[in-house]
Design a protein around this motif. Structure first.
Motif, PDB file in Angstrom:
ATOM      1  N   SER A  22     -92.944  91.846   7.530  1.00 42.28           N
ATOM      2  CA  SER A  22     -94.392  91.329   7.109  1.00 42.28           C
ATOM      3  C   SER A  22     -94.952  92.496   5.386  1.00 42.28           C
ATOM      4  O   SER A  22     -94.688  91.887   4.508  1.00 42.28           O
ATOM      5  CB  SER A  22     -95.542  92.241   7.741  1.00 42.28           C
ATOM      6  OG  SER A  22     -97.513  91.608   7.011  1.00 42.28           O
ATOM      7  N   GLU A  23     -94.571  93.603   5.660  1.00 41.61           N
ATOM      8  CA  GLU A  23     -93.809  94.069   4.742  1.00 41.61           C
ATOM      9  C   GLU A  23     -92.992  93.846   3.794  1.00 41.61           C
ATOM     10  O   GLU A  23     -93.473  93.581   2.478  1.00 41.61           O
ATOM     11  CB  GLU A  23     -94.249  95.374   5.290  1.00 41.61           C
ATOM     12  CG  GLU A  23     -93.904  96.720   3.732  1.00 41.61           C
ATOM     13  CD  GLU A  23     -94.000  98.283   4.007  1.00 41.61           C
ATOM     14  OE1 GLU A  23     -93.079  98.735   3.465  1.00 41.61           O
ATOM     15  OE2 GLU A  23     -93.698  98.414   5.286  1.00 41.61           O
ATOM     16  N   GLN A  24     -91.731  93.070   4.304  1.00 44.14           N
ATOM     17  CA  GLN A  24     -90.806  92.685   3.476  1.00 44.14           C
ATOM     18  C   GLN A  24     -90.875  91.638   3.242  1.00 44.14           C
ATOM     19  O   GLN A  24     -90.593  91.013   1.890  1.00 44.14           O
ATOM     20  CB  GLN A  24     -90.011  92.413   4.051  1.00 44.14           C
ATOM     21  CG  GLN A  24     -88.765  94.294   4.567  1.00 44.14           C
ATOM     22  CD  GLN A  24     -87.714  93.927   5.817  1.00 44.14           C
ATOM     23  OE1 GLN A  24     -87.909  92.652   6.224  1.00 44.14           O
ATOM     24  NE2 GLN A  24     -86.858  94.877   6.610  1.00 44.14           N
ATOM     25  N   MET A  25     -91.768  90.608   3.842  1.00 38.37           N
ATOM     26  CA  MET A  25     -92.661  89.502   2.998  1.00 38.37           C
ATOM     27  C   MET A  25     -93.342  89.434   2.107  1.00 38.37           C
ATOM     28  O   MET A  25     -93.290  89.070   0.714  1.00 38.37           O
ATOM     29  CB  MET A  25     -93.180  89.256   4.275  1.00 38.37           C
ATOM     30  CG  MET A  25     -92.409  88.112   5.388  1.00 38.37           C
ATOM     31  SD  MET A  25     -91.056  86.960   4.740  1.00 38.37           S
ATOM     32  CE  MET A  25     -92.531  85.504   4.389  1.00 38.37           C
ATOM     33  N   VAL A  32     -91.107  87.179  -6.149  1.00 40.93           N
ATOM     34  CA  VAL A  32     -90.794  85.672  -6.544  1.00 40.93           C
ATOM     35  C   VAL A  32     -91.730  85.513  -7.231  1.00 40.93           C
ATOM     36  O   VAL A  32     -91.381  84.629  -8.364  1.00 40.93           O
ATOM     37  CB  VAL A  32     -91.018  84.906  -5.212  1.00 40.93           C
ATOM     38  CG1 VAL A  32     -91.716  83.269  -5.158  1.00 40.93           C
ATOM     39  CG2 VAL A  32     -90.326  85.337  -3.989  1.00 40.93           C
ATOM     40  N   GLN A  33     -93.420  85.978  -7.139  1.00 39.65           N
ATOM     41  CA  GLN A  33     -94.020  86.073  -8.642  1.00 39.65           C
ATOM     42  C   GLN A  33     -93.549  86.778  -9.624  1.00 39.65           C
ATOM     43  O   GLN A  33     -93.870  86.042 -10.727  1.00 39.65           O
ATOM     44  CB  GLN A  33     -95.583  86.710  -8.203  1.00 39.65           C
ATOM     45  CG  GLN A  33     -95.953  85.528  -7.010  1.00 39.65           C
ATOM     46  CD  GLN A  33     -96.763  84.541  -7.598  1.00 39.65           C
ATOM     47  OE1 GLN A  33     -96.572  84.229  -8.369  1.00 39.65           O
ATOM     48  NE2 GLN A  33     -96.639  83.509  -6.513  1.00 39.65           N
ATOM     49  N   ASN A  34     -92.994  87.692  -9.566  1.00 39.80           N
ATOM     50  CA  ASN A  34     -92.848  87.834 -10.662  1.00 39.80           C
ATOM     51  C   ASN A  34     -91.073  87.052 -11.013  1.00 39.80           C
ATOM     52  O   ASN A  34     -91.548  86.983 -12.924  1.00 39.80           O
ATOM     53  CB  ASN A  34     -92.014  89.763 -10.761  1.00 39.80           C
ATOM     54  CG  ASN A  34     -92.913  90.644 -10.221  1.00 39.80           C
ATOM     55  OD1 ASN A  34     -93.955  90.477 -10.077  1.00 39.80           O
ATOM     56  ND2 ASN A  34     -92.375  91.497  -9.889  1.00 39.80           N
TER      57      ASN A  34
END
Length: 161
Positions: A22-25, A32-34
């Motif tokens: 979850s942390e990696q996601m 991805v947003q960046n």
């Protein structure tokens, strides 16, 4: 109880793994947003450069050979309208009067009309390259406002004053 302890260990390990995934996601999602933001920024930069290039291309003037072509087209059109013919590189005798008295007036009028009605620059080489084809088309189709005979009459009247 050993099975229960073992099961608890598996559940704890699974929970720990899920938390890690979850942390990696979350990290991946942030990256991805960046990347999306950066791609958008780069697309805006490319659009700005394209605008600058378009503005630059819109300001490019005719080259010397293109300006000569415009001048030559004007002279050729005047000769064509006046039906001035050449024999062995010399103006035919029956065309001498038209060549001497009418041709300069036709050239001047064509140049004036082309500057006013098309996008011919003053002088020729001040014409923008984006307008080059339009100017040549205008010259090729030009007719004196009063017709060839009417303009000849006007030039003769002006000469006899």
């Amino acid at each position: 109880m050993s099975e229960t302890t073992e099961l608890m260990q598996v559940v704890k390990q699974t929970a720990f793994n899920v938390a890690g995934i979850s942390e990696q996601m979350g990290i991946i999602s942030t990256e991805v947003q960046n990347l999306k933001i950066e791609v958008r920024r780069q697309a805006e930069n490319i659009a700005a450069v394209n605008n600058r290039m378009q503005n630059y291309e819109d300001r490019i003037r005719l080259t010397r050979p293109q300006a000569q072509t415009v001048k030559s087209a004007i002279h050729s059109r005047a000769k064509e309208l006046l039906d001035i013919r050449y024999e062995d590189g010399i103006v035919a005798e029956e065309c001498l009067f038209a060549d001497k008295y009418f041709r300069p007036g036709f050239i001047s009028r064509l140049y004036t009309d082309a500057r006013r009605d098309s996008k011919l620059g003053t002088p020729y080489y001040e014409t923008y390259q984006r307008d080059y084809a339009e100017v040549l088309d205008y010259i090729a189709g030009w007719q004196p406002p009063t017709g060839v005979e009417g303009y000849k009459k006007y030039l003769l009247d002006r000469k006899n004053r």
